[in-house]
Design an enzyme around this catalytic site. Sequence first.
Site, PDB file in Angstrom:
ATOM      1  N   MET A 196      -2.899   4.773  -4.812  1.00  0.00           N
ATOM      2  CA  MET A 196      -2.376   3.513  -5.335  1.00  0.00           C
ATOM      3  C   MET A 196      -2.063   3.514  -6.827  1.00  0.00           C
ATOM      4  O   MET A 196      -1.292   2.683  -7.297  1.00  0.00           O
ATOM      5  CB  MET A 196      -3.340   2.368  -5.006  1.00  0.00           C
ATOM      6  CG  MET A 196      -3.417   2.089  -3.512  1.00  0.00           C
ATOM      7  SD  MET A 196      -1.806   1.803  -2.784  1.00  0.00           S
ATOM      8  CE  MET A 196      -1.707   3.149  -1.644  1.00  0.00           C
ATOM      9  N   CYS A 213       0.816  -1.219   0.000  1.00  0.00           N
ATOM     10  CA  CYS A 213       0.000   0.000   0.000  1.00  0.00           C
ATOM     11  C   CYS A 213       0.853   1.275   0.000  1.00  0.00           C
ATOM     12  O   CYS A 213       0.760   2.089  -0.909  1.00  0.00           O
ATOM     13  CB  CYS A 213      -0.881  -0.083   1.242  1.00  0.00           C
ATOM     14  SG  CYS A 213      -1.983   1.272   1.527  1.00  0.00           S
ATOM     15  N   GLN A 252      -4.853   3.148   4.887  1.00  0.00           N
ATOM     16  CA  GLN A 252      -5.453   2.565   6.082  1.00  0.00           C
ATOM     17  C   GLN A 252      -5.435   3.564   7.236  1.00  0.00           C
ATOM     18  O   GLN A 252      -4.638   4.502   7.262  1.00  0.00           O
ATOM     19  CB  GLN A 252      -4.688   1.302   6.482  1.00  0.00           C
ATOM     20  CG  GLN A 252      -4.781   0.210   5.418  1.00  0.00           C
ATOM     21  CD  GLN A 252      -3.990  -1.017   5.797  1.00  0.00           C
ATOM     22  OE1 GLN A 252      -4.478  -1.910   6.472  1.00  0.00           O
ATOM     23  NE2 GLN A 252      -2.746  -1.060   5.365  1.00  0.00           N
TER      24      GLN A 252
HETATM   25  N1  MGD Z   1      -6.112  -6.627  -6.314  1.00  0.00           N
HETATM   26  C1  MGD Z   1      -5.784  -5.776  -5.353  1.00  0.00           C
HETATM   27  N2  MGD Z   1      -5.360  -6.255  -4.152  1.00  0.00           N
HETATM   28  C2  MGD Z   1      -4.991  -5.390  -3.191  1.00  0.00           C
HETATM   29  C3  MGD Z   1      -5.047  -4.003  -3.390  1.00  0.00           C
HETATM   30  C4  MGD Z   1      -5.504  -3.520  -4.657  1.00  0.00           C
HETATM   31  O1  MGD Z   1      -5.593  -2.300  -4.905  1.00  0.00           O
HETATM   32  N3  MGD Z   1      -5.839  -4.448  -5.601  1.00  0.00           N
HETATM   33  N4  MGD Z   1      -4.668  -3.152  -2.400  1.00  0.00           N
HETATM   34  C5  MGD Z   1      -3.739  -3.609  -1.374  1.00  0.00           C
HETATM   35  C6  MGD Z   1      -3.796  -2.683  -0.241  1.00  0.00           C
HETATM   36  S1  MGD Z   1      -3.432  -1.051  -0.574  1.00  0.00           S
HETATM   37  C7  MGD Z   1      -4.126  -3.058   1.010  1.00  0.00           C
HETATM   38  S2  MGD Z   1      -3.999  -1.916   2.279  1.00  0.00           S
HETATM   39  C8  MGD Z   1      -4.460  -4.453   1.307  1.00  0.00           C
HETATM   40  C9  MGD Z   1      -5.519  -4.631   2.383  1.00  0.00           C
HETATM   41  O2  MGD Z   1      -5.742  -6.002   2.553  1.00  0.00           O
HETATM   42  P1  MGD Z   1      -6.046  -6.706   3.946  1.00  0.00           P
HETATM   43  O3  MGD Z   1      -5.380  -6.040   5.049  1.00  0.00           O
HETATM   44  O4  MGD Z   1      -5.740  -8.137   3.770  1.00  0.00           O
HETATM   45  O5  MGD Z   1      -7.634  -6.518   3.991  1.00  0.00           O
HETATM   46  P2  MGD Z   1      -8.635  -6.202   5.181  1.00  0.00           P
HETATM   47  O6  MGD Z   1      -9.966  -6.632   4.723  1.00  0.00           O
HETATM   48  O7  MGD Z   1      -8.492  -4.772   5.548  1.00  0.00           O
HETATM   49  O8  MGD Z   1      -8.111  -7.121   6.343  1.00  0.00           O
HETATM   50  C10 MGD Z   1      -8.157  -6.738   7.689  1.00  0.00           C
HETATM   51  C11 MGD Z   1      -8.573  -7.953   8.489  1.00  0.00           C
HETATM   52  O9  MGD Z   1      -8.477  -7.663   9.881  1.00  0.00           O
HETATM   53  C12 MGD Z   1      -9.673  -8.084  10.547  1.00  0.00           C
HETATM   54  N5  MGD Z   1      -9.808  -7.201  11.726  1.00  0.00           N
HETATM   55  C13 MGD Z   1     -10.575  -6.106  11.888  1.00  0.00           C
HETATM   56  N6  MGD Z   1     -10.307  -5.505  13.073  1.00  0.00           N
HETATM   57  C14 MGD Z   1      -9.371  -6.267  13.695  1.00  0.00           C
HETATM   58  C15 MGD Z   1      -8.668  -6.157  14.932  1.00  0.00           C
HETATM   59  O10 MGD Z   1      -8.854  -5.225  15.707  1.00  0.00           O
HETATM   60  N7  MGD Z   1      -7.749  -7.118  15.200  1.00  0.00           N
HETATM   61  C16 MGD Z   1      -7.511  -8.160  14.372  1.00  0.00           C
HETATM   62  N8  MGD Z   1      -6.601  -9.058  14.713  1.00  0.00           N
HETATM   63  N9  MGD Z   1      -8.167  -8.300  13.207  1.00  0.00           N
HETATM   64  C17 MGD Z   1      -9.062  -7.355  12.852  1.00  0.00           C
HETATM   65  C18 MGD Z   1     -10.749  -7.922   9.511  1.00  0.00           C
HETATM   66  O11 MGD Z   1     -11.845  -8.768   9.813  1.00  0.00           O
HETATM   67  C19 MGD Z   1     -10.029  -8.329   8.217  1.00  0.00           C
HETATM   68  O12 MGD Z   1     -10.106  -9.703   7.958  1.00  0.00           O
HETATM   69  O13 MGD Z   1      -4.930  -5.074   0.117  1.00  0.00           O
HETATM   70  C20 MGD Z   1      -3.995  -5.059  -0.941  1.00  0.00           C
HETATM   71  N10 MGD Z   1      -4.528  -5.886  -2.005  1.00  0.00           N
HETATM   72  N1  MGD Z   2     -14.258   2.771   0.242  1.00  0.00           N
HETATM   73  C1  MGD Z   2     -12.994   2.423   0.483  1.00  0.00           C
HETATM   74  N2  MGD Z   2     -12.080   3.378   0.767  1.00  0.00           N
HETATM   75  C2  MGD Z   2     -10.804   3.021   0.984  1.00  0.00           C
HETATM   76  C3  MGD Z   2     -10.397   1.658   0.982  1.00  0.00           C
HETATM   77  C4  MGD Z   2     -11.391   0.670   0.704  1.00  0.00           C
HETATM   78  O1  MGD Z   2     -11.135  -0.530   0.681  1.00  0.00           O
HETATM   79  N3  MGD Z   2     -12.668   1.104   0.462  1.00  0.00           N
HETATM   80  N4  MGD Z   2      -9.097   1.327   1.204  1.00  0.00           N
HETATM   81  C5  MGD Z   2      -8.164   2.327   1.709  1.00  0.00           C
HETATM   82  C6  MGD Z   2      -6.798   1.958   1.297  1.00  0.00           C
HETATM   83  S1  MGD Z   2      -5.935   0.852   2.266  1.00  0.00           S
HETATM   84  C7  MGD Z   2      -6.176   2.533   0.244  1.00  0.00           C
HETATM   85  S2  MGD Z   2      -4.580   2.077  -0.127  1.00  0.00           S
HETATM   86  C8  MGD Z   2      -6.796   3.638  -0.509  1.00  0.00           C
HETATM   87  C9  MGD Z   2      -6.605   3.514  -2.025  1.00  0.00           C
HETATM   88  O2  MGD Z   2      -7.172   4.604  -2.636  1.00  0.00           O
HETATM   89  P1  MGD Z   2      -7.039   4.831  -4.214  1.00  0.00           P
HETATM   90  O3  MGD Z   2      -5.673   4.565  -4.672  1.00  0.00           O
HETATM   91  O4  MGD Z   2      -7.612   6.146  -4.521  1.00  0.00           O
HETATM   92  O5  MGD Z   2      -8.018   3.700  -4.807  1.00  0.00           O
HETATM   93  P2  MGD Z   2      -7.835   2.570  -5.938  1.00  0.00           P
HETATM   94  O6  MGD Z   2      -9.204   2.271  -6.421  1.00  0.00           O
HETATM   95  O7  MGD Z   2      -7.023   1.452  -5.439  1.00  0.00           O
HETATM   96  O8  MGD Z   2      -6.973   3.204  -7.130  1.00  0.00           O
HETATM   97  C10 MGD Z   2      -7.023   4.549  -7.522  1.00  0.00           C
HETATM   98  C11 MGD Z   2      -7.015   4.749  -8.999  1.00  0.00           C
HETATM   99  O9  MGD Z   2      -5.804   4.352  -9.594  1.00  0.00           O
HETATM  100  C12 MGD Z   2      -6.114   4.271 -10.964  1.00  0.00           C
HETATM  101  N5  MGD Z   2      -5.023   3.703 -11.768  1.00  0.00           N
HETATM  102  C13 MGD Z   2      -4.856   2.450 -12.241  1.00  0.00           C
HETATM  103  N6  MGD Z   2      -3.743   2.365 -12.987  1.00  0.00           N
HETATM  104  C14 MGD Z   2      -3.172   3.591 -12.993  1.00  0.00           C
HETATM  105  C15 MGD Z   2      -2.005   4.150 -13.615  1.00  0.00           C
HETATM  106  O10 MGD Z   2      -1.242   3.494 -14.325  1.00  0.00           O
HETATM  107  N7  MGD Z   2      -1.740   5.471 -13.373  1.00  0.00           N
HETATM  108  C16 MGD Z   2      -2.562   6.247 -12.628  1.00  0.00           C
HETATM  109  N8  MGD Z   2      -2.247   7.535 -12.480  1.00  0.00           N
HETATM  110  N9  MGD Z   2      -3.686   5.747 -12.060  1.00  0.00           N
HETATM  111  C17 MGD Z   2      -3.979   4.446 -12.229  1.00  0.00           C
HETATM  112  C18 MGD Z   2      -7.386   3.443 -10.967  1.00  0.00           C
HETATM  113  O11 MGD Z   2      -8.112   3.574 -12.176  1.00  0.00           O
HETATM  114  C19 MGD Z   2      -8.101   4.006  -9.756  1.00  0.00           C
HETATM  115  O12 MGD Z   2      -9.135   4.902 -10.106  1.00  0.00           O
HETATM  116  O13 MGD Z   2      -8.184   3.677  -0.229  1.00  0.00           O
HETATM  117  C20 MGD Z   2      -8.480   3.702   1.162  1.00  0.00           C
HETATM  118  N10 MGD Z   2      -9.881   3.980   1.243  1.00  0.00           N
HETATM  119 MO    MO Z   3      -3.965   0.230   1.237  1.00  0.00          MO
END
Ligand code: MGD
Ligand code: MGD
Ligand code: MO
Length: 753
Positions: free
Chosen positions: A343, A175, A381
């Site tokens: 991202m 992330c 996050q």
């Molecule tokens: N294809 C694809 N995959 C991605 C991404 C993407 O853009 N595309 N993004 C990536 C990114 S940026 C991120 S941040 C990750 C996130 O991916 P993960 O961290 O794997 O996803 P979460 O669903 O946030 O998992 C959090 C878990 O913690 C549990 N939980 C909630 N509260 C607590 C607590 O207090 N304690 C404990 N022990 N558990 C708790 C929830 O039930 C959940 O299962 O995914 C990554 N994966």
């Molecule tokens: N509702 C909701 N909010 C969240 C989360 C969630 O799970 N749900 N997760 C949180 C977390 S951990 C994260 S990391 C953030 C992520 O927040 P963002 O990064 O804003 O969300 P994403 O949808 O992963 O990706 C953002 C954009 O990147 C674009 N993209 C894809 N390829 C490229 C490229 O080559 N160049 C550019 N410039 N853009 C591209 C996609 O089209 C997409 O619109 O969101 C946070 N907020």
């Molecule tokens: Mo993330």
Amino acid sequence: MKFSRRDFLKSIAVAAAMTGSGCSFDAGGGKMQGPTSQQDVEQWVKGVCRYCGTGCGVLSGVSKGKIVAVKGDPDCAVNKGKLCVKGILLPKIMDTEDRLLHPLIRKNGRLVRATWDEALDLVAAKFKEAISQYGPDSVAYYGSGQNYAEEAYLANKLFKGCIGTNNIDGNPRTCMASAVAGYTTTFGKDEPMGTYADIEQADVFFIIGANMAEAHPILYSRLVDRKNGNPDVKVIVVDPRRTRTADIADVLLQFVPGTDLALLNSMAYVIIEENLVDRDFVANHTNFMQGEKKISFDEFKSFIADYAPEKAAGICGLPAEQIRAVARLFAAKGRNTMSMWTMGLNQRIRGTWANNLVHNLHLLTGKICKPGNTPFSLTGQPSACGSIREVGALSHLLPAHRVVANAKHREEVARVWGVDPAKMSPKPGYHTIEMFRAAADGRLKALWVVCTNPGQSLPNLELYRQGMEKTFLVVSETYHPTRTSELADVVLPSALWMEKEGIYGNGERRTQHIAKAVEPPGEAKPDVWHLMEVAKRLGFEKFFAYKDTEEIWEEYRKLTVGTKMDLPPYSRLRKEHGLTWPVPDPDGPETYIRYAAPYDPFVKEGINFYGKPDGRAVIFARPQSNAQEMPDSEYPFFFSTGRILEHWHTATMTMNVPEIKRAMPEMYVELNADDAAQIGVKDNDYVHITSRRGQCRLKAKIDGRGQPRPGMAWAPFHDTEISRMINFVTIDAFDDISKQPEYKICAVKIERA
Ligand SMILES: Nc1nc2c(c(=O)[nH]1)N[C@H]1C(S)=C(S)[C@@H](COP(=O)(O)OP(=O)(O)OC[C@H]3O[C@@H](n4cnc5c(=O)[nH]c(N)nc54)[C@H](O)[C@@H]3O)O[C@H]1N2
Ligand SMILES: Nc1nc2c(c(=O)[nH]1)N[C@H]1C(S)=C(S)[C@@H](COP(=O)(O)OP(=O)(O)OC[C@H]3O[C@@H](n4cnc5c(=O)[nH]c(N)nc54)[C@H](O)[C@@H]3O)O[C@H]1N2
Ligand SMILES: [Mo]
Ligand code: SF4
């Protein structure tokens, strides 16, 4: 362009920015009045939203030992009482059918109920066995940017200080790692210099690779307010997909995926060619570098000569004039420019470089370290900054932005931890992908996963799920089953948000306290308790004799004093509504802008990038370079992935909210209308998405919420159904500097299912 409240609500799909009281929203047909009841609230308890890095302050309404309502904290500077739909509906994630109420142990292939002692003794025995037979590097910990800071701090101390392995990493690697590497290579220190307050000061917003309307909705609402109140404010959105965020854009650059480096270099070209450089700023505060080599401005100029807009236009699939226009807007004299990205830049094999190139534009134009002028990486996050970047819970880091490779840093930390510095390894441990590869190939014997769901969220999932099955897997979780807990040997039930006290640090360096409002259900216990009990059983009891989380925090705080990342005391955090560090005087003010007087307490006058020995930030020469996997005749489409407003990651929490589940029960793939016509797919037809690694089957959405450019498909990663889990398709190539995987680009073919 005027943007009405109605447009805004539409643009974030379901009503966001609702105030706590008496709101209503229409979630896909099911009209719901007042999502949570405030009538019987006995007490309002202060906390922070469980979800995104925006870090909205919340007040939880407690009645009869349950949280029955949540409203925005009017005294929190982040959201001033507003919340988006996920925040408002938080009470619904607490008391669910799938809450894990007691420990589980795998016996004869099945997970069965166990006592706490049985479960903890087993975990300790297996870790001990691995450590004594194969050494400390045969065990590992995989944590989360959703942990409280105290939890991550204890994990770091247990693994790096006591067990003697740096095999501790976490989901922020997937992330924020490229943002960390970007800030540290350019400025010598991690995390943004600005804060959200810059939004109200900026005239030009450069939003690249971020879909704020869905991923940071309350920050987006601040942006919309800024634009509505000031007709001169311009918004530039750079995304290969037309998103909800683009609804307020004055310019949308819907370019070819992965060509950001060419675009950013081309903007730098225009800035130099058209004399928009702030020469004094560049002369006084920057160095130019190519790799490790210092170069001159003229050498940089000849590097950038390759990126004339007329040439970059061909690479990016944009008109040259549009690149020029955007560069001029960005660099306009007398106007304030704020960049925001997430991202779309970070999740790339050149994520670090892309971060550097955004910083370049601010440094060349001097639009930095002044109100409204800042390169601001949005954090995903709720506590990726507070619990991981600051606590140093990645495999190369130590608390307060220290690094394991530095002997002095190890000594400073060992002194506070009370451990022998010789026990601490100078060698960075496994980063995320390497950690799960080590599980797959047998190098890792025992792995503890806390507060994250890698069984769904890792890329190239088939391989890593096999790895998790092979190794001795411990999972601390609030719910069961998840796609990770189903693979575990031991599952430990965790207390959830507001069932425990702790600290979150949001994306603007704001440290915020979350009070305990209610008891956890069943036998669930806070993650700090899991860690302390295992530490005790491993023989490290004396290092973990804390009576509460305040003691843990105050020990950690000692490590921040004098680092220019000084954190405030717990007693203050309990009372106040968040403080942005550094707070060097425990009773003194917070810091608005770092590196610049009069804001930064460590800078007497002007600007000093004190993360670098000579106080100068770096302008890097970094060339355009392709994604790891480019479309070809067999796999002709770019495939990209991300998130939507309603759901959170692996949806363990949000699928428990009936209103959200009704509105968004199933994930889908967005196709460009022309592509869909060519492959004979209509809206809502099912398609197979196939890469070299795997396949999934999703409903096609054409001209839906997001519209990818031709040749690109996009899907959210929230679905838990195996046939719809897109991470079987994504690639596990990673940035060689930040080690962050390239979730944003791989090549696929798309066929009617
Ligand atoms: N294809 C694809 N995959 C991605 C991404 C993407 O853009 N595309 N993004 C990536 C990114 S940026 C991120 S941040 C990750 C996130 O991916 P993960 O961290 O794997 O996803 P979460 O669903 O946030 O998992 C959090 C878990 O913690 C549990 N939980 C909630 N509260 C607590 C607590 O207090 N304690 C404990 N022990 N558990 C708790 C929830 O039930 C959940 O299962 O995914 C990554 N994966
Ligand atoms: N509702 C909701 N909010 C969240 C989360 C969630 O799970 N749900 N997760 C949180 C977390 S951990 C994260 S990391 C953030 C992520 O927040 P963002 O990064 O804003 O969300 P994403 O949808 O992963 O990706 C953002 C954009 O990147 C674009 N993209 C894809 N390829 C490229 C490229 O080559 N160049 C550019 N410039 N853009 C591209 C996609 O089209 C997409 O619109 O969101 C946070 N907020
Ligand atoms: Mo993330
Ligand atoms: S914007 Fe983020 S932090 Fe604020 S309420 Fe929504 S999910 Fe929570």
